[in-house]
Motif scaffolding. Structure first.
Motif, short mmCIF file in Angstrom:
data_model
loop_
_atom_site.label_atom_id
_atom_site.label_comp_id
_atom_site.label_asym_id
_atom_site.label_seq_id
_atom_site.Cartn_x
_atom_site.Cartn_y
_atom_site.Cartn_z
N HIS A 4 63.46 75.90 70.72
CA HIS A 4 63.52 75.85 72.18
C HIS A 4 64.48 74.75 72.61
O HIS A 4 64.47 73.66 72.05
CB HIS A 4 62.15 75.56 72.80
N LYS A 11 65.63 72.99 76.28
CA LYS A 11 65.60 72.87 77.74
C LYS A 11 67.01 72.76 78.28
O LYS A 11 67.29 73.19 79.41
CB LYS A 11 64.76 71.66 78.16
N GLN A 57 69.44 74.51 77.38
CA GLN A 57 69.93 75.89 77.52
C GLN A 57 69.13 76.70 78.52
O GLN A 57 69.69 77.50 79.27
CB GLN A 57 69.90 76.59 76.16
N THR A 58 67.80 76.52 78.55
CA THR A 58 66.93 77.36 79.38
C THR A 58 66.60 76.74 80.73
O THR A 58 66.13 77.44 81.62
CB THR A 58 65.60 77.66 78.67
N ASP A 60 59.50 82.25 73.28
CA ASP A 60 59.88 83.24 74.29
C ASP A 60 59.36 82.89 75.68
O ASP A 60 59.95 83.27 76.68
CB ASP A 60 59.34 84.63 73.91
N HIS A 117 58.13 80.34 78.76
CA HIS A 117 58.47 79.03 79.33
C HIS A 117 57.51 78.70 80.45
O HIS A 117 56.91 79.59 81.05
CB HIS A 117 59.91 79.04 79.87
#
Length: 97
Positions: free
Chosen positions: A56, A58, A60-61, A87, A89
């Motif tokens: 994961h 952060k 990027q997302t 997958d 968040h």
């Protein structure tokens, strides 16, 4: 059960240590033998790696991972399953002005 290492790079200036400690406590409840470490890193970061694989980002997302899903992944890896990416968040609570 295999030994699993979880590493989190988080932004200290943003106060993300609170989220790191919350997630670490949840993982420890589910997988007590997990090795969890956190380091203060880049601004805005909350990067989660399991056994040196980034699962994961952060950066990027723009969101925190779902801590329960991270814990489930750690549990699965400790039981010999392959590492998978997060997958789910957490909802982003931000207001644009």
């Amino acid at each position: 059960m295999a030994n699993v290492k979880v590493n989190v790079e988080y932004c200290g200036a943003c106060g993300h240590q609170k989220q790191f400690l919350e997630m670490a406590n949840l993982i420890k409840q589910i997988v007590p033998q997990a090795e969890i470490s956190g380091i203060v890193g880049r601004q805005g970061s909350y990067e989660v790696s399991i056994d040196d694989k980034l699962v994961h980002s952060k950066l990027q997302t723009m969101a925190f991972p779902d801590f329960a899903e991270v814990s489930d992944i750690v549990k699965d890896v400790s039981n010999g399953m392959p590492i998978r990416n997060v997958d789910k968040h957490q909802p982003i609570n931000c207001i644009l002005m």
